[in-house]
Design a protein around this motif. Structure first.
Motif, PDB file in Angstrom:
ATOM      1  N   ASN A  53      73.908 -85.930  69.222  1.00 49.72           N
ATOM      2  CA  ASN A  53      73.447 -84.175  69.621  1.00 49.72           C
ATOM      3  C   ASN A  53      73.945 -84.197  71.389  1.00 49.72           C
ATOM      4  O   ASN A  53      73.094 -83.941  71.784  1.00 49.72           O
ATOM      5  CB  ASN A  53      73.076 -82.582  68.722  1.00 49.72           C
ATOM      6  N   ILE A  54      75.375 -84.351  71.752  1.00 51.26           N
ATOM      7  CA  ILE A  54      74.923 -84.770  72.650  1.00 51.26           C
ATOM      8  C   ILE A  54      74.564 -83.778  73.995  1.00 51.26           C
ATOM      9  O   ILE A  54      73.817 -83.643  74.926  1.00 51.26           O
ATOM     10  CB  ILE A  54      76.619 -85.465  73.518  1.00 51.26           C
ATOM     11  N   ALA A  55      75.369 -82.593  73.499  1.00 55.53           N
ATOM     12  CA  ALA A  55      74.830 -81.408  73.793  1.00 55.53           C
ATOM     13  C   ALA A  55      73.375 -80.691  73.969  1.00 55.53           C
ATOM     14  O   ALA A  55      73.014 -80.415  75.337  1.00 55.53           O
ATOM     15  CB  ALA A  55      75.972 -79.933  73.233  1.00 55.53           C
ATOM     16  N   LEU A  56      73.088 -81.274  73.150  1.00 56.42           N
ATOM     17  CA  LEU A  56      71.285 -81.332  72.581  1.00 56.42           C
ATOM     18  C   LEU A  56      70.844 -82.190  73.559  1.00 56.42           C
ATOM     19  O   LEU A  56      69.904 -81.425  75.013  1.00 56.42           O
ATOM     20  CB  LEU A  56      70.772 -80.793  71.373  1.00 56.42           C
ATOM     21  N   PHE A  57      71.303 -83.036  73.836  1.00 53.96           N
ATOM     22  CA  PHE A  57      70.333 -83.955  74.889  1.00 53.96           C
ATOM     23  C   PHE A  57      70.759 -83.769  76.841  1.00 53.96           C
ATOM     24  O   PHE A  57      69.592 -84.780  77.375  1.00 53.96           O
ATOM     25  CB  PHE A  57      70.356 -85.666  74.218  1.00 53.96           C
ATOM     26  N   GLU A  58      71.954 -83.475  76.434  1.00 55.05           N
ATOM     27  CA  GLU A  58      72.253 -82.852  77.659  1.00 55.05           C
ATOM     28  C   GLU A  58      71.130 -82.191  78.632  1.00 55.05           C
ATOM     29  O   GLU A  58      71.120 -82.093  79.204  1.00 55.05           O
ATOM     30  CB  GLU A  58      73.224 -82.211  77.917  1.00 55.05           C
ATOM     31  N   PHE A  59      71.050 -80.943  77.412  1.00 54.77           N
ATOM     32  CA  PHE A  59      70.913 -79.406  78.127  1.00 54.77           C
ATOM     33  C   PHE A  59      69.408 -79.681  78.326  1.00 54.77           C
ATOM     34  O   PHE A  59      68.009 -79.813  79.005  1.00 54.77           O
ATOM     35  CB  PHE A  59      70.480 -78.258  76.417  1.00 54.77           C
ATOM     36  N   ILE A  60      67.975 -80.722  77.134  1.00 54.81           N
ATOM     37  CA  ILE A  60      66.377 -81.424  77.613  1.00 54.81           C
ATOM     38  C   ILE A  60      66.813 -81.578  78.795  1.00 54.81           C
ATOM     39  O   ILE A  60      65.566 -81.895  79.579  1.00 54.81           O
ATOM     40  CB  ILE A  60      66.305 -82.142  76.745  1.00 54.81           C
ATOM     41  N   ASP A  61      67.719 -83.353  79.230  1.00 53.08           N
ATOM     42  CA  ASP A  61      68.130 -83.505  80.373  1.00 53.08           C
ATOM     43  C   ASP A  61      67.820 -82.585  81.660  1.00 53.08           C
ATOM     44  O   ASP A  61      67.028 -83.302  82.786  1.00 53.08           O
ATOM     45  CB  ASP A  61      68.792 -84.729  80.795  1.00 53.08           C
ATOM     46  N   ASP A  62      68.708 -82.037  81.267  1.00 48.05           N
ATOM     47  CA  ASP A  62      68.808 -80.963  82.469  1.00 48.05           C
ATOM     48  C   ASP A  62      67.559 -80.637  82.919  1.00 48.05           C
ATOM     49  O   ASP A  62      66.936 -79.406  83.881  1.00 48.05           O
ATOM     50  CB  ASP A  62      69.307 -79.475  82.733  1.00 48.05           C
TER      51      ASP A  62
END
Length: 207
Positions: free
Chosen positions: A67-76
């Motif tokens: 779930n790339i969108a989730l982990f990009e959100f978290i990383d941000d």
């Protein structure tokens, strides 16, 4: 007859040359398409840096970070400091953070506070840690009791890891948005329940 014969021979030579040229062109196009297919397949199977990063943090193979969108959100948001009532990267509390995850990643607006997220009719609560799946909310208080006020909420990622905004200092030495291990203290002792919420984004796995 000699002229006609020469004309026929010339015609055959020209047609043959055209046929060879057409075959060569078709072969070149086939090779080019094969190269394009190979590049597309390589890209499809490529491991992204964010998959490597969070696969290592969660202790899972990078391919499981799907779930790339989730982990990009978290990383941000990672390492944004904790602030009670805060709702920006200059300071955010636990329930605003989970609310933002559901809104920005899943397109679902959930309740504002940890207690309201716990009490909501569409929160399907359960006790067993083995039932936790990525996307579940996890609720806490100092006693680990469902009969006490819910004072903290996090978002489950998998392999006993969850992301949350907390006033407690993490491994980095700072508070705020971080990933913690549910099997470690104080979180194991403080755990009250998990809660499944409906999600509306087709890119996520349904619970």
């Amino acid at each position: 007859m000699g002229t006609l014969y020469k004309t026929i021979i010339l015609f055959v030579i020209i047609v043959g040359a055209m046929s060879c040229g057409g075959a060569k062109k078709a072969e070149q196009e086939a090779l080019a398409q094969a190269r394009r297919d190979s590049i597309a397949l390589a890209k499809q199977n490529a491991i992204l840096p964010i998959q490597k990063k969070y696969g290592a943090i969660l202790g899972v193979p990078p391919k499981e970070i799907d779930n790339i969108a989730l982990f990009e959100f978290i990383d941000d948001w990672m390492n944004a400091p904790y602030k009670l009532g805060g709702n920006t990267k200059q300071g955010i509390d636990c329930s605003y953070f989970t609310q933002y995850i559901f809104h920005d990643v899943y397109g679902n607006l959930i309740e504002r506070t940890a207690q309201k997220q716990f009490d909501a009719p569409d929160t399907n609560k359960f006790k067993g840690l083995h039932n936790l799946k990525q996307g579940d909310l996890i609720f806490f208080n100092n006693r680990g009791s469902e009969f006490r006020e819910i004072t903290h909420v996090g978002f489950y990622l998998g392999n006993d890891r969850f992301v949350h905004s907390t006033s407690r200092k993490g491994n980095s030495g700072g508070n705020g948005v971080q990933i913690s291990n549910l099997q470690k203290q104080p979180w194991k002792r403080m755990f009250v329940a998990g809660g499944k919420k409906p999600k509306f984004n087709n890119n996520t796995t349904e619970n």
